[in-house]
Design a protein around this motif. Structure first.
Motif, PDB file in Angstrom:
ATOM      1  N   ASP A 101       0.572  -1.641   0.131  1.00 19.60           N
ATOM      2  CA  ASP A 101      -0.060   0.090  -0.314  1.00 19.60           C
ATOM      3  C   ASP A 101       1.154   1.259   0.009  1.00 19.60           C
ATOM      4  N   ASP A 102       0.455   2.404  -0.661  1.00 20.34           N
ATOM      5  CA  ASP A 102       1.101   3.591  -0.574  1.00 20.34           C
ATOM      6  C   ASP A 102       1.915   3.831   0.357  1.00 20.34           C
ATOM      7  N   ARG A 103       1.173   4.366   1.515  1.00 18.89           N
ATOM      8  CA  ARG A 103       1.584   4.313   2.608  1.00 18.89           C
ATOM      9  C   ARG A 103       2.311   3.754   3.724  1.00 18.89           C
ATOM     10  N   ALA A 104       2.132   2.704   3.703  1.00 15.95           N
ATOM     11  CA  ALA A 104       2.968   2.125   4.506  1.00 15.95           C
ATOM     12  C   ALA A 104       4.244   2.025   3.336  1.00 15.95           C
ATOM     13  N   LEU A 128       5.597  -1.223  -3.935  1.00 20.95           N
ATOM     14  CA  LEU A 128       7.148  -1.526  -3.554  1.00 20.95           C
ATOM     15  C   LEU A 128       7.921  -1.536  -4.038  1.00 20.95           C
ATOM     16  N   LEU A 129       8.370  -2.244  -5.272  1.00 21.56           N
ATOM     17  CA  LEU A 129       9.192  -2.268  -6.142  1.00 21.56           C
ATOM     18  C   LEU A 129       9.160  -0.934  -7.002  1.00 21.56           C
ATOM     19  N   SER A 130       8.072  -0.507  -7.348  1.00 23.20           N
ATOM     20  CA  SER A 130       8.236   0.777  -8.521  1.00 23.20           C
ATOM     21  C   SER A 130       8.860   2.173  -7.071  1.00 23.20           C
ATOM     22  N   ALA A 131       8.214   2.200  -5.933  1.00 26.06           N
ATOM     23  CA  ALA A 131       8.558   3.218  -5.340  1.00 26.06           C
ATOM     24  C   ALA A 131      10.792   3.385  -4.782  1.00 26.06           C
ATOM     25  N   THR A 132      10.985   2.238  -4.876  1.00 25.97           N
ATOM     26  CA  THR A 132      11.771   1.096  -4.306  1.00 25.97           C
ATOM     27  C   THR A 132      13.257   2.088  -5.699  1.00 25.97           C
TER      28      THR A 132
END
Length: 417
Positions: A101-104, A128-132
C-alpha cells in the motif's frame, strides 16, 4: 492497468486491518506495525543492503550470498518466515515486508533508505518495487522464474505482474525459456541474464596443504571412508558399518569425526578395549598400517577430511538429533555423500542430490555397512560423486554475478543517506 488497480485496492484494505492490529501493544501489534512500514529499530549509518526472501526463495542460497559479500554494509532482511533469521548474521535487521500500500511503502522506504534491494524468488510487490526504484535504489531480481500458467491468463490479470518486473534494474534467471516468460510479464530483455539459479552451496572448505600432503602419503593406496559430525548415538552404527565393510577391504580406514571433539579419548579407549586399533588426531599421530579408525577429534578440519576420503557419511542423519552438516561441503570436494532419513535443515539439498543420483540414502542404520561396501567399487563412487559435484556447483556463475552487481551498487552508495 486494471490488475494493478485491483491489487492496490486489496492492499489498502489489508493496511486498514493492520492499522487496527498495530494499536495493540504486544508482539502481534509490533508485527502489524512493521507491515505498515513502521519500525522501532533505527537505520544504521553507512550502506544498507535490503534483501527480501520471497516464500519460494531459498534461504540457504541467500545466506551463502550474504556470507560472501566483501564490502562493508548493514543487512536488512524482510521475509515471511522468521525461522530463516537464524541462517543470517546476528546483527541482521529482520523485519516483515510492508503491505503493498502506498502509505506503508513510503513509511518503510523513508525509514530504511536502502542503497540496494535484492529480491530472491517470485511473489513480487509492484507498488513497493516501483517506489524503491523511483528513489534511485538499485533493484536486482535473483532466481526470477515466473509461473508459466500466468501466461495463459487475460492480459488485464497480469497487469500487476508487468508492473513488478518493470521496476528492476537487473534480473538474473535460469534459461532462455524463463527470459521469454519474464519479458511477457513486462521485463526489459536488455536487463536479463541467464547465469542460472543461485548456488546454495558454501565455498569449498579450506585445508592445510602440509597436513594434506603428509596424510596422503601416510594413507598411500589405502581405501578410506569418512563419518563426519557423528553424535554419540550413531557411533555404534558407524563402527559396525566399518567392521562389515572391512571384510571386503581389510585395509579400509575409517576417519571418524565425533560431533563433540572432547569425546575422542573415550572413543579411543573404547575401540582399543574391543580389540581394535585407533589413533587420535589431537596427538598429531598419523594412522599406521595397523590403524583401523583415525579419530579426528579436532575442530575446523572438515575440508581436510573431505579431500582425503572419497566417501562421506553425514552424521546426525540417522538419529536426527542435531543440526548436521551441509552435504554440499562434501560434494564440492568430490566425496560421495551417504546419509540417513533425517535430513534436518538440508532437506532441499538432499532432494536435489537425490534427483541427480548424486548421493546414497540409507533407510535403516543396519544398511550403512552394505552401502559403504558397495561404494568401495571405484566406478560406482566416481559416477555418484560426479553427479553430486554438478549439483553442488550449479549456479556458481549466478552467485558470482550477483555479488559483482551488489558490490558495485553498494560501492557507489558511499556514506550515510
Amino acid at each position: 492497468m486494471i490488475g494493478l488497480w485491483r491489487h492496490r485496492l486489496r492492499a489498502r484494505a489489508e493496511a486498514a486491518n493492520l492499522s487496527r492490529q498495530a494499536r495493540i501493544a504486544d508482539d502481534a501489534g509490533q508485527q502489524a506495525a512493521q507491515r505498515l512500514g513502521r519500525s522501532d529499530v533505527d537505520r544504521p549509518d553507512g550502506p544498507l543492503l535490503w534483501l527480501h526472501l520471497a516464500p519460494d526463495g531459498r534461504a540457504s542460497a541467500a545466506a551463502d550470498l550474504v556470507a560472501r559479500l566483501e564490502i562493508p554494509c548493514s543487512l536488512l532482511l524482510t521475509r515471511s518466515d522468521p525461522t530463516v533469521d537464524a541462517l543470517f548474521p546476528d546483527d541482521t535487521l529482520c523485519q516483515n515486508l510492508p503491505v503493498d500500500d502506498d502509505r506503508a511503502v513510503d513509511a518503510f522506504l523513508d525509514h530504511w533508505r536502502p542503497d540496494a534491494c535484492v529480491w530472491l524468488g517470485g511473489t513480487w510487490s509492484p507498488v513497493l518495487l516501483s517506489a524503491t526504484r523511483e528513489r534511485n535504489c538499485f533493484t536486482l531480481a535473483l532466481d526470477a522464474i515466473p509461473a508459466q500458467p500466468e501466461l495463459r491468463r487475460p492480459r488485464w490479470r497480469t497487469g500487476a505482474k508487468r508492473a513488478d518486473l518493470a521496476a528492476f534494474d537487473h534480473i538474473l534467471t535460469r534459461t532462455q525459456a524463463d527470459v521469454a516468460r519474464l519479458v511477457a510479464h513486462g521485463a526489459d530483455p536488455d536487463i536479463i541474464e541467464t547465469p542460472g539459479l543461485l548456488e546454495a552451496a558454501p565455498p569449498p572448505l579450506p585445508c592445510n596443504d602440509a597436513d594434506w600432503n603428509a596424510l596422503s602419503a601416510a594413507l598411500a593406496a589405502r581405501p578410506v571412508w569418512l563419518a563426519v559430525d557423528v553424535p554419540a548415538d550413531e557411533i555404534d552404527v558407524v563402527l559396525a558399518a566399518h567392521e562389515r565393510a572391512s571384510r571386503l577391504a581389510h585395509r579400509l580406514l575409517l576417519i571418524l569425526v565425533p560431533e563433540d571433539p572432547a569425546t575422542g579419548a573415550g572413543l579411543l579407549a573404547r575401540i582399543e578395549a574391543a580389540g581394535g586399533h585407533a589413533t587420535l588426531r589431537s596427538r598429531d599421530d598419523e594412522p599406521s598400517f595397523e590403524c583401523q579408525v583415525f579419530i579426528a577429534d579436532t575442530a575446523d578440519e572438515a575440508g581436510l577430511w573431505y579431500r582425503l576420503a572419497p566417501i562421506a557419511f553425514m552424521g546426525n542423519t540417522l538419529s536426527g538429533q542435531g543440526a548436521g552438516r551441509n552435504p554440499f561441503e562434501a560434494a564440492r570436494l568430490g566425496a560421495v555423500v551417504v546419509h540417513g532419513p533425517a535430513t534436518n535443515g538440508f532437506t532441499g539439498i538432499y532432494g536435489a542430490l537425490g534427483r541427480a543420483r548424486g548421493c546414497v540414502a540409507v533407510r535403516q542404520p543396519g544398511d550403512l555397512g552394505g552401502e559403504i561396501e558397495r561404494l568401495l567399487a571405484p566406478d560406482r563412487a566416481a559416477e555418484i560423486a560426479h553427479n553430486a559435484w554438478g549439483v553442488a556447483t550449479d549456479g556458481a556463475e549466478a552467485t558470482d554475478r550477483a555479488l559483482a552487481l551488489i558490490e558495485d551498487a553498494l560501492g557507489d552508495a558511499g556514506g550515510p543517506r
